[in-house]
Design a protein around this motif. Sequence first.
Motif, mmCIF file in Angstrom:
data_model
loop_
_atom_site.group_PDB
_atom_site.id
_atom_site.type_symbol
_atom_site.label_atom_id
_atom_site.label_comp_id
_atom_site.label_asym_id
_atom_site.label_seq_id
_atom_site.Cartn_x
_atom_site.Cartn_y
_atom_site.Cartn_z
ATOM 1 N N LEU A 90 0.817 -1.212 0.000
ATOM 2 C CA LEU A 90 0.000 0.000 0.000
ATOM 3 C C LEU A 90 0.853 1.266 0.000
ATOM 4 C CD1 LEU A 90 -2.545 -1.140 2.737
ATOM 5 C CD2 LEU A 90 -2.819 -1.275 0.245
ATOM 6 N N GLN A 91 2.030 1.203 0.617
ATOM 7 C CA GLN A 91 2.893 2.377 0.768
ATOM 8 C C GLN A 91 4.302 1.879 1.055
ATOM 9 O OE1 GLN A 91 1.935 6.042 1.145
ATOM 10 N NE2 GLN A 91 4.116 6.030 0.712
ATOM 11 N N THR A 92 5.291 2.645 0.646
ATOM 12 C CA THR A 92 6.672 2.375 1.031
ATOM 13 C C THR A 92 7.245 3.645 1.633
ATOM 14 O OG1 THR A 92 7.577 2.971 -1.138
ATOM 15 C CG2 THR A 92 7.000 0.652 -0.797
ATOM 16 N N GLY A 93 8.309 3.485 2.393
ATOM 17 C CA GLY A 93 8.921 4.659 2.992
ATOM 18 C C GLY A 93 10.181 4.325 3.759
ATOM 19 N N THR A 94 10.668 5.342 4.440
ATOM 20 C CA THR A 94 11.874 5.254 5.239
ATOM 21 C C THR A 94 11.625 5.981 6.546
ATOM 22 O OG1 THR A 94 13.219 5.268 3.235
ATOM 23 C CG2 THR A 94 14.338 5.822 5.292
ATOM 24 N N SER A 95 12.095 5.410 7.623
ATOM 25 C CA SER A 95 12.000 6.074 8.923
ATOM 26 C C SER A 95 13.387 6.183 9.530
ATOM 27 C CB SER A 95 11.076 5.303 9.868
ATOM 28 O OG SER A 95 9.743 5.379 9.409
ATOM 29 N N PHE A 96 13.615 7.315 10.183
ATOM 30 C CA PHE A 96 14.879 7.608 10.844
ATOM 31 C C PHE A 96 14.602 7.741 12.336
ATOM 32 C CE2 PHE A 96 17.609 10.879 12.736
ATOM 33 C CZ PHE A 96 18.845 10.293 12.558
ATOM 34 N N ALA A 97 15.474 7.181 13.162
ATOM 35 C CA ALA A 97 15.287 7.284 14.608
ATOM 36 C C ALA A 97 16.609 7.584 15.298
ATOM 37 C CB ALA A 97 14.706 5.983 15.176
#
Length: 119
Positions: A90-97
């Motif tokens: 449904l969606q792709t992405g990147t997360s930074f923590a």
Amino acid sequence: MTPEALWNRYAAIWSLNADAREPELSACLADDVTYCDPNGAIAGRAGLSAYMAGFKESVPAGRFKILSVLHHNERSLAHWELCHEDETVLQTGTSFAVMSEGRFGAITGFFNPPPEQRP
């Protein structure tokens, strides 16, 4: 917990109901966590839990899958997919923590544009 395990555990929280979500949030997120994505910024676990509840309501069959993790110096980057229960992406992405004592202290999510909107 390894960064990969933490990201996978955190990703699973988005699909949990409120009762199951709270102890997992405490295990994965610092007390004063901040969260930001294109929809806005949130401070604190309670605010993020409410945001997750809204997500679960709008995408009840959605599940996040962590594809890869990069980590160094208490900073971590995860590439992910949001999949329907039938595995449709449904969606792709990147997360930074940024880490804080073994938990996420600050998280920023980025959503990739749909394929038809990419250059």
